[in-house]
Design a protein around this motif. Structure first.
Motif, PDB file in Angstrom:
ATOM      1  N   SER A 316     -14.877  -0.350  -2.430  1.00  0.00           N
ATOM      2  CA  SER A 316     -14.667  -1.519  -3.286  1.00  0.00           C
ATOM      3  C   SER A 316     -13.370  -2.236  -2.922  1.00  0.00           C
ATOM      4  CB  SER A 316     -14.642  -1.117  -4.756  1.00  0.00           C
ATOM      5  OG  SER A 316     -13.565  -0.247  -5.035  1.00  0.00           O
ATOM      6  N   SER A 317     -12.376  -1.477  -2.404  1.00  0.00           N
ATOM      7  CA  SER A 317     -11.132  -2.102  -1.964  1.00  0.00           C
ATOM      8  C   SER A 317     -11.382  -2.992  -0.753  1.00  0.00           C
ATOM      9  CB  SER A 317     -10.087  -1.032  -1.621  1.00  0.00           C
ATOM     10  OG  SER A 317      -9.650  -0.357  -2.776  1.00  0.00           O
ATOM     11  N   MET A 318     -12.225  -2.527   0.180  1.00  0.00           N
ATOM     12  CA  MET A 318     -12.562  -3.331   1.343  1.00  0.00           C
ATOM     13  C   MET A 318     -13.309  -4.593   0.932  1.00  0.00           C
ATOM     14  SD  MET A 318     -14.563  -2.110   4.787  1.00  0.00           S
ATOM     15  CE  MET A 318     -15.900  -1.377   3.839  1.00  0.00           C
ATOM     16  N   LEU A 319     -14.207  -4.442  -0.022  1.00  0.00           N
ATOM     17  CA  LEU A 319     -14.978  -5.588  -0.499  1.00  0.00           C
ATOM     18  C   LEU A 319     -14.075  -6.592  -1.198  1.00  0.00           C
ATOM     19  CD1 LEU A 319     -18.011  -6.278  -0.391  1.00  0.00           C
ATOM     20  CD2 LEU A 319     -18.201  -5.399  -2.710  1.00  0.00           C
ATOM     21  N   LYS A 320     -13.093  -6.088  -1.929  1.00  0.00           N
ATOM     22  CA  LYS A 320     -12.154  -6.973  -2.614  1.00  0.00           C
ATOM     23  C   LYS A 320     -11.344  -7.773  -1.606  1.00  0.00           C
ATOM     24  CE  LYS A 320      -8.303  -8.162  -5.096  1.00  0.00           C
ATOM     25  NZ  LYS A 320      -6.964  -8.587  -4.661  1.00  0.00           N
ATOM     26  N   ILE A 321     -10.877  -7.131  -0.537  1.00  0.00           N
ATOM     27  CA  ILE A 321     -10.086  -7.822   0.480  1.00  0.00           C
ATOM     28  C   ILE A 321     -10.905  -8.930   1.134  1.00  0.00           C
ATOM     29  CG2 ILE A 321      -8.943  -7.590   2.722  1.00  0.00           C
ATOM     30  CD1 ILE A 321      -8.257  -4.684   1.886  1.00  0.00           C
ATOM     31  N   LYS A 322     -12.080  -8.567   1.639  1.00  0.00           N
ATOM     32  CA  LYS A 322     -12.891  -9.555   2.360  1.00  0.00           C
ATOM     33  C   LYS A 322     -13.413 -10.627   1.417  1.00  0.00           C
ATOM     34  CE  LYS A 322     -13.701  -9.903   5.912  1.00  0.00           C
ATOM     35  NZ  LYS A 322     -12.927 -10.623   6.964  1.00  0.00           N
ATOM     36  N   GLY A 323     -13.828 -10.229   0.208  1.00  0.00           N
ATOM     37  CA  GLY A 323     -14.375 -11.207  -0.720  1.00  0.00           C
ATOM     38  C   GLY A 323     -13.372 -12.275  -1.101  1.00  0.00           C
ATOM     39  N   THR A 324     -12.151 -11.856  -1.374  1.00  0.00           N
ATOM     40  CA  THR A 324     -11.141 -12.831  -1.806  1.00  0.00           C
ATOM     41  C   THR A 324     -10.672 -13.712  -0.648  1.00  0.00           C
ATOM     42  OG1 THR A 324      -9.406 -11.145  -1.537  1.00  0.00           O
ATOM     43  CG2 THR A 324     -10.349 -11.421  -3.726  1.00  0.00           C
ATOM     44  N   THR A 325     -10.533 -13.138   0.543  1.00  0.00           N
ATOM     45  CA  THR A 325     -10.096 -13.963   1.673  1.00  0.00           C
ATOM     46  C   THR A 325     -11.181 -14.954   2.085  1.00  0.00           C
ATOM     47  OG1 THR A 325     -10.752 -12.189   3.205  1.00  0.00           O
ATOM     48  CG2 THR A 325      -8.447 -12.280   2.557  1.00  0.00           C
ATOM     49  N   ILE A 326     -12.448 -14.571   1.955  1.00  0.00           N
ATOM     50  CA  ILE A 326     -13.546 -15.497   2.258  1.00  0.00           C
ATOM     51  C   ILE A 326     -13.543 -16.661   1.266  1.00  0.00           C
ATOM     52  CG2 ILE A 326     -16.066 -15.759   2.164  1.00  0.00           C
ATOM     53  CD1 ILE A 326     -16.249 -12.962   3.454  1.00  0.00           C
ATOM     54  N   ARG A 327     -13.373 -16.367  -0.011  1.00  0.00           N
ATOM     55  CA  ARG A 327     -13.356 -17.434  -1.008  1.00  0.00           C
ATOM     56  C   ARG A 327     -12.187 -18.384  -0.775  1.00  0.00           C
ATOM     57  NH1 ARG A 327     -14.167 -14.946  -6.923  1.00  0.00           N
ATOM     58  NH2 ARG A 327     -14.262 -17.172  -7.459  1.00  0.00           N
ATOM     59  N   GLN A 328     -11.038 -17.837  -0.405  1.00  0.00           N
ATOM     60  CA  GLN A 328      -9.887 -18.691  -0.114  1.00  0.00           C
ATOM     61  C   GLN A 328     -10.116 -19.518   1.145  1.00  0.00           C
ATOM     62  OE1 GLN A 328      -6.720 -15.791  -0.061  1.00  0.00           O
ATOM     63  NE2 GLN A 328      -6.247 -16.065  -2.222  1.00  0.00           N
ATOM     64  N   ALA A 329     -10.776 -18.939   2.145  1.00  0.00           N
ATOM     65  CA  ALA A 329     -11.081 -19.684   3.370  1.00  0.00           C
ATOM     66  C   ALA A 329     -12.034 -20.839   3.074  1.00  0.00           C
ATOM     67  CB  ALA A 329     -11.680 -18.751   4.423  1.00  0.00           C
ATOM     68  N   LEU A 330     -13.002 -20.606   2.191  1.00  0.00           N
ATOM     69  CA  LEU A 330     -13.934 -21.672   1.819  1.00  0.00           C
ATOM     70  C   LEU A 330     -13.210 -22.788   1.071  1.00  0.00           C
ATOM     71  CD1 LEU A 330     -16.923 -19.411   0.717  1.00  0.00           C
ATOM     72  CD2 LEU A 330     -16.978 -21.083   2.577  1.00  0.00           C
ATOM     73  N   ASN A 331     -12.294 -22.423   0.171  1.00  0.00           N
ATOM     74  CA  ASN A 331     -11.490 -23.434  -0.526  1.00  0.00           C
ATOM     75  C   ASN A 331     -10.681 -24.266   0.455  1.00  0.00           C
ATOM     76  OD1 ASN A 331     -10.719 -21.122  -3.232  1.00  0.00           O
ATOM     77  ND2 ASN A 331     -12.397 -22.556  -3.053  1.00  0.00           N
ATOM     78  N   ASP A 332     -10.098 -23.609   1.446  1.00  0.00           N
ATOM     79  CA  ASP A 332      -9.272 -24.295   2.427  1.00  0.00           C
ATOM     80  C   ASP A 332     -10.109 -25.231   3.290  1.00  0.00           C
ATOM     81  OD1 ASP A 332      -6.744 -24.733   3.836  1.00  0.00           O
ATOM     82  OD2 ASP A 332      -7.699 -23.668   5.492  1.00  0.00           O
ATOM     83  N   LEU A 333     -11.289 -24.777   3.710  1.00  0.00           N
ATOM     84  CA  LEU A 333     -12.155 -25.629   4.536  1.00  0.00           C
ATOM     85  C   LEU A 333     -12.658 -26.833   3.741  1.00  0.00           C
ATOM     86  CD1 LEU A 333     -14.265 -23.102   6.639  1.00  0.00           C
ATOM     87  CD2 LEU A 333     -12.597 -24.762   7.481  1.00  0.00           C
ATOM     88  N   ARG A 335     -11.028 -28.315   1.411  1.00  0.00           N
ATOM     89  CA  ARG A 335      -9.866 -29.213   1.349  1.00  0.00           C
ATOM     90  C   ARG A 335      -9.704 -29.974   2.675  1.00  0.00           C
ATOM     91  NH1 ARG A 335      -4.150 -28.279   1.800  1.00  0.00           N
ATOM     92  NH2 ARG A 335      -4.720 -26.298   2.772  1.00  0.00           N
ATOM     93  N   ARG A 336      -9.907 -29.281   3.783  1.00  0.00           N
ATOM     94  CA  ARG A 336      -9.826 -29.928   5.096  1.00  0.00           C
ATOM     95  C   ARG A 336     -10.951 -30.950   5.273  1.00  0.00           C
ATOM     96  NH1 ARG A 336      -6.701 -27.264   9.050  1.00  0.00           N
ATOM     97  NH2 ARG A 336      -5.716 -25.346   8.306  1.00  0.00           N
ATOM     98  N   ALA A 337     -12.137 -30.609   4.756  1.00  0.00           N
ATOM     99  CA  ALA A 337     -13.276 -31.516   4.893  1.00  0.00           C
ATOM    100  C   ALA A 337     -13.039 -32.825   4.151  1.00  0.00           C
ATOM    101  CB  ALA A 337     -14.546 -30.842   4.385  1.00  0.00           C
ATOM    102  N   LEU A 338     -12.361 -32.759   3.024  1.00  0.00           N
ATOM    103  CA  LEU A 338     -12.098 -33.959   2.233  1.00  0.00           C
ATOM    104  C   LEU A 338     -10.978 -34.808   2.809  1.00  0.00           C
ATOM    105  CD1 LEU A 338     -12.437 -32.479  -1.348  1.00  0.00           C
ATOM    106  CD2 LEU A 338     -13.906 -34.210  -0.336  1.00  0.00           C
ATOM    107  N   GLY A 339     -10.076 -34.174   3.562  1.00  0.00           N
ATOM    108  CA  GLY A 339      -8.966 -34.943   4.135  1.00  0.00           C
ATOM    109  C   GLY A 339      -8.105 -35.549   3.042  1.00  0.00           C
ATOM    110  N   PRO A 340      -7.733 -36.818   3.164  1.00  0.00           N
ATOM    111  CA  PRO A 340      -6.872 -37.466   2.160  1.00  0.00           C
ATOM    112  C   PRO A 340      -7.464 -37.460   0.751  1.00  0.00           C
ATOM    113  CG  PRO A 340      -7.000 -38.788   4.155  1.00  0.00           C
ATOM    114  CD  PRO A 340      -8.020 -37.704   4.301  1.00  0.00           C
ATOM    115  N   ALA A 341      -8.796 -37.396   0.655  1.00  0.00           N
ATOM    116  CA  ALA A 341      -9.432 -37.408  -0.669  1.00  0.00           C
ATOM    117  C   ALA A 341      -9.150 -36.129  -1.446  1.00  0.00           C
ATOM    118  CB  ALA A 341     -10.939 -37.598  -0.536  1.00  0.00           C
ATOM    119  N   ALA A 342      -8.663 -35.084  -0.757  1.00  0.00           N
ATOM    120  CA  ALA A 342      -8.335 -33.838  -1.451  1.00  0.00           C
ATOM    121  C   ALA A 342      -6.972 -33.901  -2.115  1.00  0.00           C
ATOM    122  CB  ALA A 342      -8.363 -32.673  -0.469  1.00  0.00           C
ATOM    123  N   ALA A 343      -6.165 -34.893  -1.742  1.00  0.00           N
ATOM    124  CA  ALA A 343      -4.787 -34.944  -2.230  1.00  0.00           C
ATOM    125  C   ALA A 343      -4.664 -35.288  -3.707  1.00  0.00           C
ATOM    126  CB  ALA A 343      -3.975 -35.928  -1.394  1.00  0.00           C
TER     127      ALA A 343
END
Length: 395
Positions: A316-333, A335-343
């Protein structure tokens, strides 16, 4: 491993989709998919709908009102709910305290509290973290001193999620200072209406209010509210945290966010071309998709093991690490996809009147900032790596 669903599982997926289409209120799914904050009434409404169908307690045994679903059926249900925009089930009573009471609680505690979790009479919050005792819970200082038929609690808890809605809190408290720090901790159930309790809001980075600090001053709690034995609460704490870390992984939420991101990348254009056709962005999207598919398989394996052994393991610790980093990566992408509209970061007064980002993405910045917490709470990802190195690699 056969990654194809059986005919029975495919039929179950169709049943879940039909239920969501018929019973999930559109105003709730609109809020969820657009990233807007749900009210207490919104969350209670979906809780009641699921309870009415008997689909609320997917992690409980059937004799206590659980669904009896297999790990695959649980996965299917979570994924379909997220894709449809169903509200998140508040986990503290159902997915944390419920399994604890079923495993460690007295017969009287099970009979009293489990039905109240199901019917919504009790809204629980979690009293674990303290100032100076976040991931290192063994250093907690909130004390509970035995006084006849009561414990008297003094101390402070922090980062208490949705505590402003709760009427009860389950707490780790120090009942002894002898021996190792872990050996003097107990698990108590506390009514938040008890005199001496004060809850104060904490405003988050993105402007929201979902966590609190809780102060206890000479709070008297009946001894019968002790779960398990005095000074043996560390075992319960570890049991609960494995369930919390599994839920934090948020496989279904990542699937839904990925589908939204793919749709956004087909709409957004850079230099006259669709963003999804940009090699660099497509490569980043593919990397997240690969990680997400691997996490789905790991999640199913862990759920199957938990069903066999009665509780999740250190995986469950491994799942927590990967699950949270994946969700953060999706949030970041996103934000990148929106460009200035994300600001733009509209205040509540401007919300709904500042339509710069595409529909459904006006709160991407708030979601990005809010989800920085994912790799910290529930035991920071650094702590999870220490757990894995110790329990699985024996380092």
């Amino acid at each position: 491993m056969d990654l194809n669903f059986t005919p029975e599982e495919a039929t179950f997926r169709d049943e879940v989709r039909a239920f969501l289409k018929a019973e999930l209120p559109g105003e709730l799914s609109d809020k969820v998919l657009s990233g807007h904050t749900l009210s207490k009434e919104d969350m209670e409404r979906w809780h009641a709908i699921l309870n009415g169908r008997g689909w609320l307690a997917s992690t409980w045994p059937t004799e206590f009102g659980g669904t009896g679903w297999s790990p695959v059926e649980k996965h299917i249900f979570e994924e379909e709910c997220c894709l449809a925009g169903a509200p998140r089930i508040v986990p503290f009573g159902l997915h944390m305290l419920g399994p604890v009471l079923i495993r460690f609680g007295s017969k009287a505690q099970k009979a009293h509290y489990l039905p109240r979790i199901l019917d919504g009479s009790d809204w629980w919050c979690q009293g674990y973290s303290e100032p100076g005792a976040g991931s290192d819970l063994a250093s907690l200082r909130t004390s509970a001193v035995r006084d006849g038929d009561h414990y008297v609690i003094n101390g402070q808890k922090t980062w208490t999620t949705l505590g402003q809605h709760a009427n009860r809190i389950f707490c780790l408290v120090r009942t002894s200072k002898e021996g190792k720090p872990q050996e003097g901790i107990s698990f108590l159930l506390v009514d938040l209406d008890t005199p001496g309790i004060e809850m104060r809001p904490i405003r988050l980075l993105e402007g929201g209010y979902e966590v609190n600090e809780v102060f206890f001053t000479d709070v008297r709690v009946p001894v019968e509210n002790l779960v398990g034995e005095e000074n043996l609460g560390w075992t319960i704490a570890k049991f609960l945290l494995t369930h919390e870390r599994t839920n934090i992984a948020g496989v279904g939420f990542s699937v839904q966010a990925f589908e939204q991101l793919k749709a956004l990348a087909t709409q957004q254009r850079r230099n006259g071309k669709r963003l999804i056709d940009n090699p660099l962005f497509a490569a980043r999207l593919s990397e997240v998709e690969i990680d997400l598919e691997a996490m789905k398989i790991t999640n199913l394996r862990m759920l199957a093991d938990a069903q066999k052994n009665g509780r999740p393991g250190p995986e469950s610790s491994m799942l927590k690490i990967k699950g949270t980093t994946i969700r953060q990566a999706l949030n970041d992408l996103a934000r990148r996809a929106l460009g200035p509209a994300a600001a733009p970061f509209p205040s509540e007064a401007l919300e709904g009147n500042l339509a710069i980002a595409p529909a459904g993405h006006t709160r991407n910045a708030a979601r990005y900032f809010n989800n920085r917490k994912l790799s910290i709470f529930g035991g920071s990802n650094e702590i999870q790596r220490n757990i894995l190195s110790k329990t699985m690699l024996e380092l």
